[in-house]
Design an enzyme around this catalytic site. Structure first.
Site, PDB file in Angstrom:
ATOM      1  N   TYR A  43       0.819  -1.219   0.000  1.00  0.00           N
ATOM      2  CA  TYR A  43       0.000   0.000   0.000  1.00  0.00           C
ATOM      3  C   TYR A  43       0.847   1.260   0.000  1.00  0.00           C
ATOM      4  CZ  TYR A  43       0.768   0.667   5.091  1.00  0.00           C
ATOM      5  OH  TYR A  43       1.324   0.882   6.326  1.00  0.00           O
ATOM      6  N   HIS A  79     -10.849  -3.220   9.236  1.00  0.00           N
ATOM      7  CA  HIS A  79      -9.568  -2.782   8.687  1.00  0.00           C
ATOM      8  C   HIS A  79      -8.843  -3.962   8.033  1.00  0.00           C
ATOM      9  CE1 HIS A  79      -6.201  -0.213   8.004  1.00  0.00           C
ATOM     10  NE2 HIS A  79      -5.382  -1.010   8.678  1.00  0.00           N
ATOM     11  N   LYS A  80      -8.835  -5.084   8.725  1.00  0.00           N
ATOM     12  CA  LYS A  80      -8.308  -6.327   8.174  1.00  0.00           C
ATOM     13  C   LYS A  80      -9.105  -7.487   8.776  1.00  0.00           C
ATOM     14  CE  LYS A  80      -3.485  -4.760   7.710  1.00  0.00           C
ATOM     15  NZ  LYS A  80      -2.062  -5.048   8.043  1.00  0.00           N
ATOM     16  N   TYR A 133      -8.445  -8.149  12.271  1.00  0.00           N
ATOM     17  CA  TYR A 133      -8.881  -7.139  13.246  1.00  0.00           C
ATOM     18  C   TYR A 133     -10.405  -7.044  13.218  1.00  0.00           C
ATOM     19  CZ  TYR A 133      -3.966  -5.656  13.008  1.00  0.00           C
ATOM     20  OH  TYR A 133      -2.603  -5.616  13.028  1.00  0.00           O
ATOM     21  N   ASP A 191      -6.833   4.891   8.884  1.00  0.00           N
ATOM     22  CA  ASP A 191      -5.918   4.497   7.808  1.00  0.00           C
ATOM     23  C   ASP A 191      -6.673   3.829   6.655  1.00  0.00           C
ATOM     24  OD1 ASP A 191      -4.984   4.356  10.516  1.00  0.00           O
ATOM     25  OD2 ASP A 191      -3.104   3.453   9.887  1.00  0.00           O
ATOM     26  N   ARG A 238      -0.505  10.579  11.766  1.00  0.00           N
ATOM     27  CA  ARG A 238      -0.605   9.996  10.421  1.00  0.00           C
ATOM     28  C   ARG A 238      -2.014   9.497  10.138  1.00  0.00           C
ATOM     29  NH1 ARG A 238       4.406   7.035   9.304  1.00  0.00           N
ATOM     30  NH2 ARG A 238       3.531   4.983   9.741  1.00  0.00           N
ATOM     31  N   GLY A 276      -3.745  12.282   8.797  1.00  0.00           N
ATOM     32  CA  GLY A 276      -3.306  12.474   7.416  1.00  0.00           C
ATOM     33  C   GLY A 276      -3.994  11.519   6.460  1.00  0.00           C
TER      34      GLY A 276
END
Length: 404
Positions: free
Chosen positions: A70, A164-165, A168, A175, A245, A248
């Site tokens: 990614y 997310h995955k 998880y 993210d 982050r 971000g």
């Protein structure tokens, strides 16, 4: 000299024969031929520096074997923007060579197992849109469809958010919005008449609702809808801290996904509203240097530091937000202050003219093994590195957007 010339002649003949037989797609870029002039814009200086250090894009971050990654996907989306701006084939070739390491002749994606279900695996697919449109090679379209179809049986939280995955369960991370939603939005806009844009918006809505922190007007790193993870707040399910982050990723996801929402789409104004909320909030936490701290709301806490990847991401999101008329013009000043802070404080140029980015958080997450508890101490314990791909990609995007 004559022997050397003969060797080179036969070497070139062999390469030509291999090319004609289809065994060789492209030769590595000759590093010795790359000259990095300080007259170039920062975006090209950094892009050429990366190519010089890593003639094959999959080797960025010193990977020992090719990885559908990614972070490299983020970097290569920036190279596609550079190619669009400069028409320099070197940037196009760098992207295509990476894609062709993974996409076989029938469109299979090597080292990609759809059953693994990870939003991280979607992001590199963004480079395939432009490759398909330029080459008209069906293998890229097939690979795009494979990634798109991954959403059809992707595990979701009870309220409809993508995990997310797979590893998880019931967790949404900020993210993940960047990893998945710009790809999902572009695919459904360009191949499905936008029929899934409401689903794209829903992912933002859930994280906006559940990670927003009223004390700071910022957003916690993640949310566990089940509230079962040890790191999760037992009442709200949120992670313990705000991470730069992650902010971000959230900002970049908004400005990139919005590219594919038509002006008359009912969710477009909502997403623009989220971006404005973020812009107002992060402006309050911008350091006098122009950068932001690893934990942006705890600037004076011992061990905290100015982090370059998240700062670059916010610069990109703010600048693009202004340029797309999502944000008021005043945020261009904030973005420029941030970019100037990057150049002054974390960008280094070596004696060969190569550009490096320092003060990058190597990686951060929640849970897993070894376990990451999301504490302040945890975020400070992660390695601080130079030329990590998170920083390289984010800086490239910021530099291209501001055209410095």
């Amino acid at each position: 000299m004559i022997i050397s010339q003969k060797i080179n002649f036969y070497k070139n003949v062999i390469i030509l024969l291999l090319l004609c037989s289809g065994k060789v797609i492209a030769q590595n870029i000759d590093q010795s031929q790359i000259v990095i002039s300080d007259n170039l814009k920062w975006s090209e200086r950094m892009a050429l520096s990366i190519i010089k250090r890593h003639p094959e894009a999959w080797k960025i971050d010193n990977h020992e074997a090719p990885k559908w990654d990614y972070k490299i996907g983020m970097i290569l989306t920036a190279y596609q923007k550079l190619y669009s701006n400069t028409n320099n084939a070197k940037y196009y070739d760098y992207v295509k060579e990476y894609a062709d390491v993974f996409i076989d002749e029938i469109g299979g994606i090597k080292k990609f197992n759809p059953e693994n279900h990870s939003l991280d695996n979607i992001n590199a697919g963004k480079i395939l849109f432009d490759l398909y449109y330029k080459t008209k090679e069906g293998k890229y379209l097939t690979a795009l469809k494979t990634l798109r179809n991954n959403f059809d049986d992707y595990p979701r939280t009870p309220s409809g958010g993508f995990w997310h995955k797979k590893i998880y369960p019931n967790q949404m991370w900020l993210d993940g919005l960047y990893m998945a939603e710009p790809f999902y939005a572009r695919y459904t806009a360009e191949f499905e008449k936008g029929e899934k844009l409401n689903d794209v918006a829903h992912q933002f809505e859930l994280l906006h609702k559940h990670t927003f922190d009223e004390k700071t007007d910022l957003y916690f790193h993640a949310w566990d809808e089940s509230k079962q993870m040890p790191w999760a707040n037992k009442e709200t399910g949120t992670a313990p801290h705000i991470w730069l982050r992650a902010l971000g990723w959230y900002g970049m996801a908004l400005v990139d996904a919005l590219d594919y929402f038509p002006k008359d789409h009912p969710k477009r104004s909502e997403l623009i509203g989220y971006l404005n909320e973020l812009a107002i909030a992060v402006s309050k936490y911008q350091d006098k240097s122009g950068l932001w701290y690893q934990i942006p709301n705890l600037q004076k806490q011992k061990g905290n530091y100015l982090e370059s990847s998240g700062s670059s991401m916010l610069v990109y999101a703010l600048a693009k937000g202004v340029h797309k008329d999502y944000l008021p013009l005043k945020f261009e000043k904030i973005a420029n202050k941030g970019f100037n802070g990057l150049i002054k404080n974390v960008i280094k140029v070596d004696k060969n003219g190569e550009v490096h980015i320092t003060q990058v958080c190597g990686s951060a997450g929640l849970g897993g093994n070894p376990y990451r508890d999301g504490s302040f101490e945890y975020y400070m314990s992660e390695r601080i590195v130079t030329d990590n791909s998170h920083g390289l990609g984010a800086f490239l995007l910021a530099a291209i957007e501001l055209d410095k």
